[in-house]
Write a protein that holds these residues in place. Structure first.
Motif, PDB file in Angstrom:
ATOM      1  N   ALA A  75       1.819   6.992   5.498  1.00 13.88           N
ATOM      2  CA  ALA A  75       3.200   6.504   5.571  1.00 13.88           C
ATOM      3  C   ALA A  75       3.416   5.333   4.615  1.00 13.88           C
ATOM      4  CB  ALA A  75       3.543   6.101   7.006  1.00 13.88           C
ATOM      5  N   MET A  76       2.421   4.464   4.511  1.00 11.33           N
ATOM      6  CA  MET A  76       2.542   3.322   3.603  1.00 11.33           C
ATOM      7  C   MET A  76       2.576   3.777   2.144  1.00 11.33           C
ATOM      8  SD  MET A  76       3.110   0.535   5.002  1.00 11.33           S
ATOM      9  CE  MET A  76       2.932  -0.344   3.462  1.00 11.33           C
ATOM     10  N   LEU A  77       1.767   4.759   1.802  1.00 11.71           N
ATOM     11  CA  LEU A  77       1.782   5.282   0.434  1.00 11.71           C
ATOM     12  C   LEU A  77       3.168   5.849   0.107  1.00 11.71           C
ATOM     13  CD1 LEU A  77      -0.042   5.693  -2.031  1.00 11.71           C
ATOM     14  CD2 LEU A  77      -0.623   7.936  -1.111  1.00 11.71           C
ATOM     15  N   LEU A  78       3.735   6.585   1.035  1.00  7.72           N
ATOM     16  CA  LEU A  78       5.074   7.131   0.829  1.00  7.72           C
ATOM     17  C   LEU A  78       6.117   6.016   0.754  1.00  7.72           C
ATOM     18  CD1 LEU A  78       6.974   9.512   0.522  1.00  7.72           C
ATOM     19  CD2 LEU A  78       6.987   9.746   3.015  1.00  7.72           C
ATOM     20  N   SER A  79       5.958   5.004   1.583  1.00  8.43           N
ATOM     21  CA  SER A  79       6.887   3.873   1.567  1.00  8.43           C
ATOM     22  C   SER A  79       6.859   3.159   0.219  1.00  8.43           C
ATOM     23  CB  SER A  79       6.531   2.894   2.694  1.00  8.43           C
ATOM     24  OG  SER A  79       7.315   1.740   2.631  1.00  8.43           O
ATOM     25  N   VAL A  80       5.676   2.895  -0.289  1.00  8.78           N
ATOM     26  CA  VAL A  80       5.553   2.239  -1.598  1.00  8.78           C
ATOM     27  C   VAL A  80       6.157   3.133  -2.681  1.00  8.78           C
ATOM     28  CG1 VAL A  80       3.931   1.357  -3.331  1.00  8.78           C
ATOM     29  CG2 VAL A  80       3.565   0.851  -0.908  1.00  8.78           C
ATOM     30  N   TYR A  81       5.924   4.443  -2.577  1.00  6.16           N
ATOM     31  CA  TYR A  81       6.509   5.361  -3.560  1.00  6.16           C
ATOM     32  C   TYR A  81       8.039   5.309  -3.515  1.00  6.16           C
ATOM     33  CZ  TYR A  81       8.191   9.353  -6.042  1.00  6.16           C
ATOM     34  OH  TYR A  81       8.894  10.143  -6.913  1.00  6.16           O
ATOM     35  N   LEU A  82       8.613   5.257  -2.312  1.00  2.00           N
ATOM     36  CA  LEU A  82      10.074   5.201  -2.215  1.00  2.00           C
ATOM     37  C   LEU A  82      10.636   3.946  -2.881  1.00  2.00           C
ATOM     38  CD1 LEU A  82      10.685   6.577   1.380  1.00  2.00           C
ATOM     39  CD2 LEU A  82      11.332   7.651  -0.788  1.00  2.00           C
ATOM     40  N   PHE A  83       9.934   2.811  -2.744  1.00  5.02           N
ATOM     41  CA  PHE A  83      10.357   1.599  -3.451  1.00  5.02           C
ATOM     42  C   PHE A  83      10.296   1.811  -4.958  1.00  5.02           C
ATOM     43  CE2 PHE A  83       9.897  -0.987   0.412  1.00  5.02           C
ATOM     44  CZ  PHE A  83      10.947  -1.856   0.245  1.00  5.02           C
ATOM     45  N   ALA A  84       9.193   2.374  -5.436  1.00  5.88           N
ATOM     46  CA  ALA A  84       9.038   2.606  -6.877  1.00  5.88           C
ATOM     47  C   ALA A  84      10.059   3.625  -7.371  1.00  5.88           C
ATOM     48  CB  ALA A  84       7.616   3.085  -7.177  1.00  5.88           C
ATOM     49  N   ALA A  85      10.278   4.666  -6.592  1.00  6.17           N
ATOM     50  CA  ALA A  85      11.237   5.704  -6.975  1.00  6.17           C
ATOM     51  C   ALA A  85      12.648   5.143  -7.062  1.00  6.17           C
ATOM     52  CB  ALA A  85      11.177   6.860  -5.975  1.00  6.17           C
ATOM     53  N   ALA A  86      12.987   4.250  -6.154  1.00  3.05           N
ATOM     54  CA  ALA A  86      14.318   3.641  -6.185  1.00  3.05           C
ATOM     55  C   ALA A  86      14.492   2.808  -7.446  1.00  3.05           C
ATOM     56  CB  ALA A  86      14.526   2.776  -4.943  1.00  3.05           C
ATOM     57  N   VAL A 164       0.522   3.715  -7.111  1.00  3.46           N
ATOM     58  CA  VAL A 164      -0.930   3.587  -6.953  1.00  3.46           C
ATOM     59  C   VAL A 164      -1.370   2.139  -7.166  1.00  3.46           C
ATOM     60  CG1 VAL A 164      -3.162   4.285  -7.908  1.00  3.46           C
ATOM     61  CG2 VAL A 164      -1.374   5.995  -7.546  1.00  3.46           C
ATOM     62  N   ILE A 165      -0.844   1.492  -8.191  1.00  6.03           N
ATOM     63  CA  ILE A 165      -1.225   0.107  -8.492  1.00  6.03           C
ATOM     64  C   ILE A 165      -0.775  -0.829  -7.375  1.00  6.03           C
ATOM     65  CG2 ILE A 165      -0.813  -1.833 -10.064  1.00  6.03           C
ATOM     66  CD1 ILE A 165      -0.677   0.318 -12.336  1.00  6.03           C
ATOM     67  N   VAL A 166       0.471  -0.707  -6.968  1.00  5.36           N
ATOM     68  CA  VAL A 166       1.004  -1.600  -5.922  1.00  5.36           C
ATOM     69  C   VAL A 166       0.315  -1.338  -4.587  1.00  5.36           C
ATOM     70  CG1 VAL A 166       3.078  -2.171  -4.591  1.00  5.36           C
ATOM     71  CG2 VAL A 166       3.205  -1.973  -7.080  1.00  5.36           C
ATOM     72  N   TYR A 167       0.071  -0.072  -4.269  1.00 10.41           N
ATOM     73  CA  TYR A 167      -0.606   0.264  -3.021  1.00 10.41           C
ATOM     74  C   TYR A 167      -2.009  -0.350  -2.985  1.00 10.41           C
ATOM     75  CZ  TYR A 167      -2.291   3.046   0.910  1.00 10.41           C
ATOM     76  OH  TYR A 167      -2.802   3.450   2.120  1.00 10.41           O
ATOM     77  N   LEU A 177      -6.697 -11.092   3.604  1.00 14.01           N
ATOM     78  CA  LEU A 177      -6.170 -11.811   4.749  1.00 14.01           C
ATOM     79  C   LEU A 177      -6.883 -11.463   6.062  1.00 14.01           C
ATOM     80  CD1 LEU A 177      -2.341 -11.621   3.950  1.00 14.01           C
ATOM     81  CD2 LEU A 177      -3.845 -13.618   3.753  1.00 14.01           C
ATOM     82  N   GLY A 178      -7.840 -10.548   5.983  1.00 13.50           N
ATOM     83  CA  GLY A 178      -8.605 -10.186   7.170  1.00 13.50           C
ATOM     84  C   GLY A 178      -8.037  -9.008   7.949  1.00 13.50           C
ATOM     85  N   TYR A 179      -7.173  -8.229   7.308  1.00 16.20           N
ATOM     86  CA  TYR A 179      -6.584  -7.045   7.942  1.00 16.20           C
ATOM     87  C   TYR A 179      -7.052  -5.803   7.188  1.00 16.20           C
ATOM     88  CZ  TYR A 179      -3.434 -10.569   9.866  1.00 16.20           C
ATOM     89  OH  TYR A 179      -2.907 -11.664  10.482  1.00 16.20           O
ATOM     90  N   PRO A 180      -8.170  -5.217   7.582  1.00 14.27           N
ATOM     91  CA  PRO A 180      -8.676  -4.054   6.845  1.00 14.27           C
ATOM     92  C   PRO A 180      -7.698  -2.883   6.893  1.00 14.27           C
ATOM     93  CG  PRO A 180      -9.891  -4.362   8.893  1.00 14.27           C
ATOM     94  CD  PRO A 180      -8.987  -5.543   8.748  1.00 14.27           C
ATOM     95  N   ALA A 181      -7.264  -2.465   5.730  1.00 11.75           N
ATOM     96  CA  ALA A 181      -6.232  -1.432   5.640  1.00 11.75           C
ATOM     97  C   ALA A 181      -6.753  -0.028   5.888  1.00 11.75           C
ATOM     98  CB  ALA A 181      -5.572  -1.503   4.276  1.00 11.75           C
ATOM     99  N   PHE A 182      -8.044   0.177   5.678  1.00 12.20           N
ATOM    100  CA  PHE A 182      -8.572   1.550   5.750  1.00 12.20           C
ATOM    101  C   PHE A 182      -9.573   1.780   6.868  1.00 12.20           C
ATOM    102  CE2 PHE A 182      -7.434   0.870   1.256  1.00 12.20           C
ATOM    103  CZ  PHE A 182      -6.424   1.801   1.170  1.00 12.20           C
ATOM    104  N   GLY A 183      -9.689   0.891   7.795  1.00 16.39           N
ATOM    105  CA  GLY A 183     -10.660   1.161   8.845  1.00 16.39           C
ATOM    106  C   GLY A 183     -10.829   0.024   9.795  1.00 16.39           C
TER     107      GLY A 183
END
Length: 183
Positions: A75-86, A164-167, A177-183
């Motif tokens: 969902a985050m990847l899609l969200s970042v894409y929507l920002f870039a697409a806009a 991809v770069i922003v994600y 910041l101590g919030y592991p995004a992938f696990g």
């Protein structure tokens, strides 16, 4: 104190963003000089939300699970894409009236999946509510919408590369910041 700052930040963010639509005469009277105070209100709201969220505590109703982390990441990847697409005015952005606000809604929902504590419910739920209200207010005040004209094909590729770069940068900041995004 953290929750108060968080709620105050949400109120500033929401009020500054909605001023143009809810009080158009007042905003118009401010003219170009109104941009600075509004931008300052948005920035102050953002700072207060970050500080308040980091300071706030509350009950935890659910936590992270591997499945929810995976859904969150997609969902985050899609969200970042929507920002870039806009920003790039891609073919997808030309089919959607509110790609950035859709991205905010998807971002907020993704974060709610993996953060079931009260401060997260207030922050991400509040921003989700703001984005929903913003779409409703915009659609009511300007019923007609003309999609932007088609752009060059390279903008599609630019949006994908930027995503991809922003994600990757967002994931890196989360880890720092101590919030592991992938696990």
């Amino acid at each position: 104190m953290g929750m108060i700052l968080l709620i105050l930040g949400l109120a500033l963010w929401t009020g500054a963003h909605l001023l143009k639509r809810l009080a158009p005469a007042r905003r118009a009277a401010m003219g170009a000089k109104g941009r600075g105070p509004i931008a300052l209100g948005i920035l102050a709201g953002l700072v207060l939300m970050v500080l308040g969220y980091r300071m706030a505590d509350g009950a935890v109703y659910w936590g992270r699970s591997p499945a929810m982390v995976g859904i969150n990441n997609i969902a985050m990847l899609l969200s970042v894409y929507l920002f870039a697409a806009a920003g790039a005015k891609t073919a997808l952005a030309r089919r959607m009236r509110h790609p950035m606000l859709t991205a905010v809604k998807l971002w907020a929902l993704a974060h709610l999946l993996v953060n079931g504590d009260v401060p997260s419910l207030v922050l991400f739920g509040g921003l989700l509510g703001w984005a929903v209200i913003e779409v409703i207010v915009i659609n009511r005040s300007a019923r007609e919408w003309t999609p932007p004209p088609p752009g060059p094909r390279r903008k599609e590729y630019t949006a994908i590369i930027a995503t991809v770069i922003v994600y990757a940068a967002i994931a890196g900041v989360h880890y720092a910041l101590g919030y592991p995004a992938f696990g």
